[in-house]
Design a protein around this motif. Structure first.
Motif, PDB file in Angstrom:
ATOM      1  N   ASN A  39       0.824  -1.212   0.000  1.00 41.86           N
ATOM      2  CA  ASN A  39       0.000   0.000   0.000  1.00 41.86           C
ATOM      3  C   ASN A  39       0.856   1.259   0.000  1.00 41.86           C
ATOM      4  N   ARG A  40       2.178   1.082  -0.125  1.00 42.72           N
ATOM      5  CA  ARG A  40       3.095   2.219  -0.218  1.00 42.72           C
ATOM      6  C   ARG A  40       4.041   1.985  -1.396  1.00 42.72           C
ATOM      7  N   PRO A  41       4.172   2.942  -2.295  1.00 44.34           N
ATOM      8  CA  PRO A  41       5.018   2.725  -3.471  1.00 44.34           C
ATOM      9  C   PRO A  41       6.495   2.566  -3.150  1.00 44.34           C
ATOM     10  N   ASP A  42       6.939   3.077  -1.986  1.00 42.51           N
ATOM     11  CA  ASP A  42       8.348   2.975  -1.622  1.00 42.51           C
ATOM     12  C   ASP A  42       8.651   1.760  -0.747  1.00 42.51           C
ATOM     13  N   ALA A  43       7.708   0.851  -0.600  1.00 41.63           N
ATOM     14  CA  ALA A  43       7.923  -0.338   0.229  1.00 41.63           C
ATOM     15  C   ALA A  43       9.039  -1.203  -0.364  1.00 41.63           C
ATOM     16  N   PHE A  44      10.090  -1.426   0.418  1.00 46.18           N
ATOM     17  CA  PHE A  44      11.227  -2.197  -0.091  1.00 46.18           C
ATOM     18  C   PHE A  44      10.838  -3.644  -0.384  1.00 46.18           C
ATOM     19  N   HIS A  61      -2.690   3.663  -0.670  1.00 46.82           N
ATOM     20  CA  HIS A  61      -3.878   4.054   0.100  1.00 46.82           C
ATOM     21  C   HIS A  61      -4.110   5.560   0.078  1.00 46.82           C
ATOM     22  N   LYS A  62      -3.066   6.333  -0.191  1.00 44.27           N
ATOM     23  CA  LYS A  62      -3.219   7.791  -0.221  1.00 44.27           C
ATOM     24  C   LYS A  62      -4.031   8.272  -1.425  1.00 44.27           C
ATOM     25  N   ALA A  63      -4.231   7.390  -2.386  1.00 38.36           N
ATOM     26  CA  ALA A  63      -5.037   7.758  -3.554  1.00 38.36           C
ATOM     27  C   ALA A  63      -6.531   7.667  -3.268  1.00 38.36           C
ATOM     28  N   PHE A  64      -6.887   7.221  -2.068  1.00 39.29           N
ATOM     29  CA  PHE A  64      -8.297   7.025  -1.716  1.00 39.29           C
ATOM     30  C   PHE A  64      -8.638   7.917  -0.528  1.00 39.29           C
ATOM     31  N   GLN A  65      -9.609   8.791  -0.710  1.00 36.83           N
ATOM     32  CA  GLN A  65     -10.026   9.680   0.371  1.00 36.83           C
ATOM     33  C   GLN A  65     -10.894   8.956   1.394  1.00 36.83           C
ATOM     34  N   VAL A  66     -11.570   7.910   0.950  1.00 43.74           N
ATOM     35  CA  VAL A  66     -12.462   7.143   1.828  1.00 43.74           C
ATOM     36  C   VAL A  66     -11.855   5.766   2.046  1.00 43.74           C
ATOM     37  N   ARG A  67     -11.704   5.382   3.316  1.00 45.05           N
ATOM     38  CA  ARG A  67     -11.075   4.109   3.655  1.00 45.05           C
ATOM     39  C   ARG A  67     -11.791   2.927   2.993  1.00 45.05           C
ATOM     40  N   ALA A  68     -13.120   2.959   2.960  1.00 51.20           N
ATOM     41  CA  ALA A  68     -13.883   1.853   2.377  1.00 51.20           C
ATOM     42  C   ALA A  68     -13.599   1.701   0.887  1.00 51.20           C
TER      43      ALA A  68
END
Length: 213
Positions: A39-44, A61-68
């Motif tokens: 869920n993170r583009p920099d995840a090793f 996940h930052k591309a989504f304003q709503v968690r659902a």
């Protein structure tokens, strides 16, 4: 015998992912890792998957304003992959009850404490503050409650005089790397099952226990 298809969800470095990749290379392993999602583009951990030749994807996940909405997109991606088992390895997202129910009995997580003690964050500092003499890690089924699912396995370490949270974290991480492949193997092979909210190992209530040093 067909190997179970495992999808691993990560957020960071992926050291537990690497132990699962290494274990899956062993003869007669009950599972294969077919995909890694971060869920993170920099995840090793994505680099670890690439190096191992495992398909991967990032759903930021930052591309989504709503968690659902993130949960919905993640579920759609998972369903395209059709895994038998979903393994959370440092996946730092709390998922909604509907998402969890969708994969009940097919999703597991590792947590750095001896649950039910110290669910949530900052487990090592909290363990030291509480004055416990044993600490460790737990593999459990994922439920809607945070770190509340039935325990599949645990590994413990002693708390030593003078330990800092970092000291304790390093000692526990060694045990995470021992415990998670064993528990994933047990679930993938069918030895460990979730039955009416309880873990059954080889047909009997109970789980896996490892002692660390």
């Amino acid at each position: 015998m067909r190997r179970a298809r495992v999808l691993v969800l990560i957020s960071g470095g992926g050291s537990n992912l690497q132990t699962l990749i290494d274990a899956a290379r062993q003869p007669n392993c009950a599972y294969e890792i077919v995909h890694v999602i971060a869920n993170r583009p920099d995840a090793f951990g994505l680099k670890r998957a690439e190096h191992a030749g495992i398909a991967s994807a990032c759903l930021d996940h930052k591309a989504f304003q709503v968690r659902a909405d993130f949960d919905t997109a993640l579920a759609a991606l998972i369903d395209q992959i059709t895994p038998d088992l979903i393994v959370l390895a440092g996946f730092m997202r709390i998922m909604g009850a509907e998402f969890v129910a969708r994969y009940e009995g097919r999703m597991i997580n590792i947590h750095p404490s001896l649950l039910p003690n110290f669910p949530g964050l900052h487990t090592h500092a909290r363990a030291l503050e509480a004055g416990v003499t044993l600490h460790g890690c737990t593999v459990h089924w994922v439920t809607a409650g945070v770190d509340e699912g039935a325990i599949i396995g645990q590994a413990c370490v002693p708390v030593l005089p003078g330990d800092s949270p970092d000291d304790l974290a390093a000692r526990v991480l060694v045990q995470e790397h021992r415990l998670y492949p064993v528990c994933v193997e047990a679930v993938a092979s069918g030895r460990a099952r979730l039955v009416n909210g309880r873990t059954y190992l080889d047909g009997k209530p109970g789980g896996i226990a490892l002692m660390g040093i």
